[in-house]
Enzyme design. Sequence first.
Site, PDB file in Angstrom:
ATOM      1  N   HIS A 179       0.837  -1.199   0.000  1.00 53.41           N
ATOM      2  CA  HIS A 179       0.000   0.000   0.000  1.00 53.41           C
ATOM      3  C   HIS A 179       0.878   1.257   0.000  1.00 53.41           C
ATOM      4  O   HIS A 179       0.675   2.186  -0.784  1.00 53.41           O
ATOM      5  CB  HIS A 179      -0.898   0.029   1.236  1.00 53.41           C
ATOM      6  CG  HIS A 179      -2.031  -0.951   1.187  1.00 53.41           C
ATOM      7  ND1 HIS A 179      -3.116  -0.872   2.039  1.00 53.41           N
ATOM      8  CD2 HIS A 179      -2.258  -2.025   0.399  1.00 53.41           C
ATOM      9  CE1 HIS A 179      -3.950  -1.862   1.769  1.00 53.41           C
ATOM     10  NE2 HIS A 179      -3.445  -2.581   0.793  1.00 53.41           N
ATOM     11  N   TYR A 203       1.145 -10.267  -4.657  1.00 53.69           N
ATOM     12  CA  TYR A 203       1.313  -8.862  -4.311  1.00 53.69           C
ATOM     13  C   TYR A 203       2.622  -8.297  -4.826  1.00 53.69           C
ATOM     14  O   TYR A 203       2.739  -7.079  -5.018  1.00 53.69           O
ATOM     15  CB  TYR A 203       1.136  -8.654  -2.805  1.00 53.69           C
ATOM     16  CG  TYR A 203      -0.329  -8.562  -2.482  1.00 53.69           C
ATOM     17  CD1 TYR A 203      -1.015  -7.373  -2.670  1.00 53.69           C
ATOM     18  CD2 TYR A 203      -1.050  -9.678  -2.085  1.00 53.69           C
ATOM     19  CE1 TYR A 203      -2.368  -7.287  -2.444  1.00 53.69           C
ATOM     20  CE2 TYR A 203      -2.410  -9.608  -1.851  1.00 53.69           C
ATOM     21  CZ  TYR A 203      -3.073  -8.403  -2.036  1.00 53.69           C
ATOM     22  OH  TYR A 203      -4.418  -8.321  -1.841  1.00 53.69           O
ATOM     23  N   HIS A 222      -0.409  -9.982   4.342  1.00 50.24           N
ATOM     24  CA  HIS A 222      -0.956 -10.953   3.399  1.00 50.24           C
ATOM     25  C   HIS A 222      -0.401 -12.356   3.624  1.00 50.24           C
ATOM     26  O   HIS A 222      -0.651 -13.264   2.828  1.00 50.24           O
ATOM     27  CB  HIS A 222      -0.696 -10.495   1.965  1.00 50.24           C
ATOM     28  CG  HIS A 222      -1.480  -9.273   1.602  1.00 50.24           C
ATOM     29  ND1 HIS A 222      -2.847  -9.282   1.490  1.00 50.24           N
ATOM     30  CD2 HIS A 222      -1.089  -7.991   1.354  1.00 50.24           C
ATOM     31  CE1 HIS A 222      -3.266  -8.074   1.178  1.00 50.24           C
ATOM     32  NE2 HIS A 222      -2.222  -7.270   1.101  1.00 50.24           N
TER      33      HIS A 222
END
Length: 747
Positions: free
Chosen positions: A199, A273, A428
């Site tokens: 993020h 990711y 994650h």
Amino acid sequence: MKKLNISAILLMAISLNISFTAQSQEHPNLIMTKSGVEKIRQNLGKVPLFDASLESVKQEVDAEIALGIDTPIPKDFSGGYTHQRHKLNFIIAQKAGALYQILQDEKYAIYIKDMLFQYETMYKTLPVHPQERSYARGKLFWQCLNDSNWLVYMSQAYDAIYETLSKAERDKLENNLFRPFADFISIGNPKFYNRIHNHSTWGNAAVGMIALVMDDKELLDRALYGIEDDGLPIGGIDNDGGTIKVEGQKKGFLANLEDPFSPDGYYTEGPYYQRYAMYPFLIFALGMHNVKPEMKVFEHKDNVLLKGVDALLNLTDADGEFFPLNDGQKGMSYYTASLVTAVDVAYHYGSQNPQLLSIAEKQNKVLLNQAGLSVAMGIRDGKSTPYLKNSINLTDGQNGDQGGVSVLRYGNEDLTLVFKYAAQGLSHGHYDKLSFSLFEKGNEVIQDYGLARFVNIGQKGGGNYLPENTTWAKTTIAHNTLSQNQQMHFGGQYKVASQHHSELHVYDVSNKNVQVVSATETNAYPGTKLQRTMALIKNPSFEKAFLLDIMKIISGTKNQYEMPFYYMGQVLSQNFSYESPEVLKPLGTENGYQHLYLEGKGQAAANTSQFSWLGQGKYYTLSSATSTSDELLLTRIGANDPEFNLRRDAALMIRRKDTDNTSFVSVIEPHGSYSPVSELSLNSNSNIKQLLVMHDDANYTAVSIEDVKGASSLFIIANKNASADKQHTLPVAGKTYKWTGVYYFSE
């Protein structure tokens, strides 16, 4: 008077110099440059793949221009119209910018300008997004992450048309839209921006990209180094899995480039990711390369970004789909747009590895910049060579000392083992130390579930993570690894799990016919040591390569253990009896067990239990060394799932009760094939007669594999000393075996 005149002249000179400095930066300068655009124009019509990519983008953008610009008031989650519309806007704007630079057609610049001013008008009074689920709500989108996506792409669009705008227009956009936007996702949301997480990478890149276009040093420093005084408490890890703040912690883009990547280019959150984060990593690095080459971002940490591209490509199956380690949506592959960027940038700005061209050929598209042109020209000129995916061991952790992921491949991906002994993987990560999955070509044989989410499908939780991602997908029992007393590894506590990682015992692929990886885990269950050894073996008496799996357990207490195997296919046969309940009930009440129906329960056969299934036209048999006290459970996902958020996949589970030290030993054997067209079945039966543990103590484990013709092979692993030159001697069944190295195998 004379002095005053000299002063006035000096002031004028200073003023002129400031003005010249401010205007000396030419545009475009991010992913496109003036010289790069000129080279593209000179080669139009001469490079087939580039020309085809250009035409495809032109048709897409022209269709959107014909529809008109819509910038609706935000209200939806990721599956809704407003979310999708704003997302499409920034993607189309970026592409329109490339078209303007290449084709010099003013309509594309006008389209971007009009869109940006619609956003400028909206943004001045836009409140935070009405959906409250995110820890960091955006304005255009329900989370700051997507707002950052917008700014990364819109920075490129703005850069492309920068010189078509008047100074007054640029000032209006920058003062009313871009700077407030950058301030909101950074200073306004430090918990989102100032940490180590994908993020934050998007946030850092977004602020950095617009800083490069506007030549804003303050914003660029904020992008590279984070917010100095962010007001966050020191210490701990937040619930979303990013570090909040520790004394002396680094932050910003360079820290995100440093900490999550191992020296091998493995990204700790996992390939799904890594794929997502590679776009902002590479696109901002490219902007820095063009505007601030002295920073040498591509060279940072020994070229870790370019290594990361190779790591990602090696974490795919034969069909190019990423292995679903940690949170990962199945089916995501190197055909995604972010990997087009990764391959093109890695080729052009790296060593121009011709193997990357073969991936680009499969992708069948390139970027509309100099990197894309370079790739397309290489393909045109016949430089492409096949991308070879061999066995590989990728370390995890900033310094490569926090476990890792091993991929063992036999032949041309005829059989591929993915063995995970990595660190937690930030928010994650899953609780699955020493887990594995197995592939034959591109087909799953033994699967990892992946994530519980339907990305961008509004009917399923707004397209966001579902509660079952926590209650099922992340749990230990959801994976092919050992579960003790129906508890999760580390008690399912993120802060505890983040402090530990497994340790590699050995990785040896020097013999392509006997490839071995082994790792230990001492913290998942206090007082219990796990050691898993996996060997990919091609024995001449077997049709195909097979997998030998040894999970060794040393515990100071007696426990109940379960070892699940999530097979993919239709059950064919088994050599043990079982009973099916009239009413399906969950296997447990928590830690993932509440989502498993018990469909059958039986006692294991003496010595060797076998279970066969048919999947994707191939036969498979699981042979396990068992005793009659072992229970065999046939389970299926789906209990306590009223919204049908989970797939109804099945597993065979071996349960061993009231045991301290023990080993679970199994062979997964691919064999034969079935054609529904010819209805021809070949070699549908296992070639294994029995699987026996011949010796098992702290130092050595020896396993005998006897085939149906009576021939036996023996595999021995040294559980403690992994030295390649260590000499070993071990008596087994009346015969003494001597060898050098960590393992012994006799055909």
